[in-house]
Each structure stands twice: as C-alpha cells, then as structure tokens.
Design an enzyme around this catalytic site. Sequence first.
Site, PDB file in Angstrom:
ATOM      1  N   ASN A   1       0.855  -1.197   0.000  1.00  0.00           N
ATOM      2  CA  ASN A   1       0.000   0.000   0.000  1.00  0.00           C
ATOM      3  C   ASN A   1       0.892   1.248   0.000  1.00  0.00           C
ATOM      4  O   ASN A   1       0.790   2.131   0.857  1.00  0.00           O
ATOM      5  CB  ASN A   1      -0.958  -0.012   1.203  1.00  0.00           C
ATOM      6  N   LEU A   2       1.774   1.283  -0.977  1.00  0.00           N
ATOM      7  CA  LEU A   2       2.858   2.257  -0.985  1.00  0.00           C
ATOM      8  C   LEU A   2       2.349   3.681  -1.201  1.00  0.00           C
ATOM      9  O   LEU A   2       1.462   3.918  -2.015  1.00  0.00           O
ATOM     10  CB  LEU A   2       3.861   1.899  -2.091  1.00  0.00           C
TER      11      LEU A   2
ATOM     12  N   GLY B   1       5.717   8.267   1.311  1.00  0.00           N
ATOM     13  CA  GLY B   1       6.650   7.951   2.407  1.00  0.00           C
ATOM     14  C   GLY B   1       7.550   6.781   2.025  1.00  0.00           C
ATOM     15  O   GLY B   1       8.778   6.841   2.183  1.00  0.00           O
ATOM     16  N   HIS B   2       6.940   5.713   1.487  1.00  0.00           N
ATOM     17  CA  HIS B   2       7.736   4.550   1.071  1.00  0.00           C
ATOM     18  C   HIS B   2       8.631   4.914  -0.116  1.00  0.00           C
ATOM     19  O   HIS B   2       9.803   4.529  -0.164  1.00  0.00           O
ATOM     20  CB  HIS B   2       6.831   3.396   0.624  1.00  0.00           C
TER      21      HIS B   2
ATOM     22  N   GLN C   1       3.260  -9.451  13.394  1.00  0.00           N
ATOM     23  CA  GLN C   1       3.276  -8.182  14.122  1.00  0.00           C
ATOM     24  C   GLN C   1       1.879  -7.636  14.416  1.00  0.00           C
ATOM     25  O   GLN C   1       1.735  -6.528  14.917  1.00  0.00           O
ATOM     26  CB  GLN C   1       4.140  -7.143  13.413  1.00  0.00           C
TER      27      GLN C   1
ATOM     28  N   GLY D   1      11.638   4.378   7.930  1.00  0.00           N
ATOM     29  CA  GLY D   1      11.110   5.739   8.079  1.00  0.00           C
ATOM     30  C   GLY D   1      11.115   6.209   9.526  1.00  0.00           C
ATOM     31  O   GLY D   1      10.882   5.422  10.451  1.00  0.00           O
TER      32      GLY D   1
ATOM     33  N   ASP E   1       7.982   5.826  12.087  1.00  0.00           N
ATOM     34  CA  ASP E   1       7.979   4.749  13.074  1.00  0.00           C
ATOM     35  C   ASP E   1       9.303   4.806  13.829  1.00  0.00           C
ATOM     36  O   ASP E   1      10.156   3.915  13.685  1.00  0.00           O
ATOM     37  CB  ASP E   1       7.799   3.389  12.374  1.00  0.00           C
TER      38      ASP E   1
HETATM   39  O1  PAF Z   1       7.165  -0.487   8.938  1.00  0.00           O
HETATM   40  C1  PAF Z   1       6.623  -1.456   8.365  1.00  0.00           C
HETATM   41  O2  PAF Z   1       5.940  -1.320   7.353  1.00  0.00           O
HETATM   42  C2  PAF Z   1       6.796  -2.853   8.952  1.00  0.00           C
HETATM   43  O3  PAF Z   1       6.808  -2.829  10.338  1.00  0.00           O
HETATM   44  C3  PAF Z   1       8.030  -3.580   8.391  1.00  0.00           C
HETATM   45  C4  PAF Z   1       9.314  -2.888   8.793  1.00  0.00           C
HETATM   46  C5  PAF Z   1       7.931  -3.672   6.879  1.00  0.00           C
HETATM   47  C6  PAF Z   1       8.080  -5.017   8.953  1.00  0.00           C
HETATM   48  O4  PAF Z   1       6.945  -5.731   8.605  1.00  0.00           O
END
Ligand code: PAF
Length: 284
Positions: A32-33, A36-37, A61, A149, A152
């Site tokens: 879902n870029l 930011g990505h 996670q 980034g 986070d």
């Molecule tokens: O920041 C994220 O999108 C996720 O925590 C990561 C680093 C891709 C790990 O799943």
Amino acid sequence: MIIAADSQALRDRLTELRVGGATVGFVPTMGNLHQGHLSLIEQAQNAADIVVASIFVNPMQFAANEDLDTYPRTLEADLSALRQIKADLVFTPSASDIYPQGSENETTIHVPVLGEALCGKERPGHFDGVCTVVYKLFQLVKPTVAIFGEKDLQQLLIIKKMTRDLGLPIDIQSGATQRAADGLALSSRNQYLSADQRAIAPLLWRTLRECADKLPRLPADEVSLTLKAARKTIEQAGFSVDYFELRSLATLSTLSDTSEDCALFVAARLGHTRLIDNIQICAR
Ligand code: PAF
C-alpha cells in the site's frame, strides 16, 4: 523490474544482480505504498547500486484484535509505483514462505527495554513480530544498507539495536517522515479515517510541534504541565490518547526535561484508527 515471489527466486535473482560486487539497498514494506515509502526507495537508490523492496503484510506483528485481515493490499498499484520509480527487484513472499511452521510456532527475536515501551506496551508482541520478520528478510536479502522511516521512530531505534546486538553487517539509515500539506504524517492507515476524522488528524503534528518549540525553554515541572495540557488538547478534539510522552532517544525512558537527545512520541486513536507520530528534540 524483477519480481521474486518466493525466497528461492529472490536468492537466484540477487546472485545475478550482485555480480561485480554491487551493493544492495533494501526497503522492507507492508505494501500500500505512498510517498513515504517511495522516498525511502529514492534514498536507497542514492545509497546503493541496486535497490530491493519487499511487500509482505507480516502476520506476526498483528495481535488477534488488530487489522491484519483488513490491512490495505494493493499489489498491482504497488508494483506499478515501484516500476515507475525504477526499483530493481521486489520481493513478494507468501506467509508460508516466511513462516514455514506458521508464525505462532517460529523462533522470535525480542529487543528488551526499547521493545517494551510505548507501542510495545500498548501492542504486546508487536515489535517481536517486526524484529523477527526484518531479521528473516535481512538474512534473505543480505543488504549493505536498509532504510526505515522516522515516522515509526521506535521501530527504527529497535531495528538499529537489533542489528548492533546481533552484529549484522548492515548500515541502518533513516528517512524523514513525509507529510500531507496539513502536516498529517503519511500512513497507510490514514485511509481508514472518515472525512471528519481526517480534518481533526493534523492536530497531532501541530500539537507535537508547538510542544517541541516550548519544551527546551522550560524547567522540569513546567515540562510535565505542558505535556499534560497537550494531551488534553488532543483528547478534547476527539482523540483517545494511548500516550503523549517525552522519551530519551538512547533508552526510550521517560524524561522530565530536554537535557539529552529525545523525542515527543504520540499514539492516539480516532474511532478505530490508531495514529502515531513523533518529533525529535536535540539536547539543549
Ligand atoms: O514499517 C513497516 O511497514 C513494517 O513494520 C516492516 C518494517 C515492513 C516489517 O513488517
């Protein structure tokens, strides 16, 4: 752009790309870029010869009550954005490729202290899931440099510590948070917000900035009052606040002044949507 849909294909294609000693920059994502990505990919392109991105919504996670099933999955649009920006390789593994025994049955990585504060306290097990998948991805990609980034920030500090503690030969770099014109940090979860919630959401960044401007000039007792007032401002606007805190960048312990490098961290919910943001403050 090469698409490697499993770890064997990834290894094979990386062996070819590495011929001649090319360095590898890596940007792990959950897809879902957004800008930011893409800014992290651009940074990786400046830091290494070839750039690998991964797209994997990591089940480990997410807690049972979280948004794993509804997390936005937009693979075709993501691939097209990566093609346009000229990423070299994208890794799109399945959950069974990353966790052959199921994510509940695998060895995990726990980063003590940093991984237990803030979001680690609110989302038990979250950072174990992040560290485990990032470690596995590092083992597969073997990057020279990996970029995370600053949005986070706690995740970034934890990944840096994990990399240092485990002696991984990877340069962990950070990319600046990308923001909408009104200051809201770009996040895939912003699209969960209703129009009314989206109008309120930039208050998080505004409050962080106002507070960060004031704190370095204040004595400890006034720092605490200022933090309380900031939290109240956000709550009165309709947020349910998980935390709004001043923490050390070295240890993530709570601070009563800005005499060491630190950051204000916020996590707050608008309805079901949990937003996080932060602002770093240099020691005065
Ligand atoms: O920041 C994220 O999108 C996720 O925590 C990561 C680093 C891709 C790990 O799943």
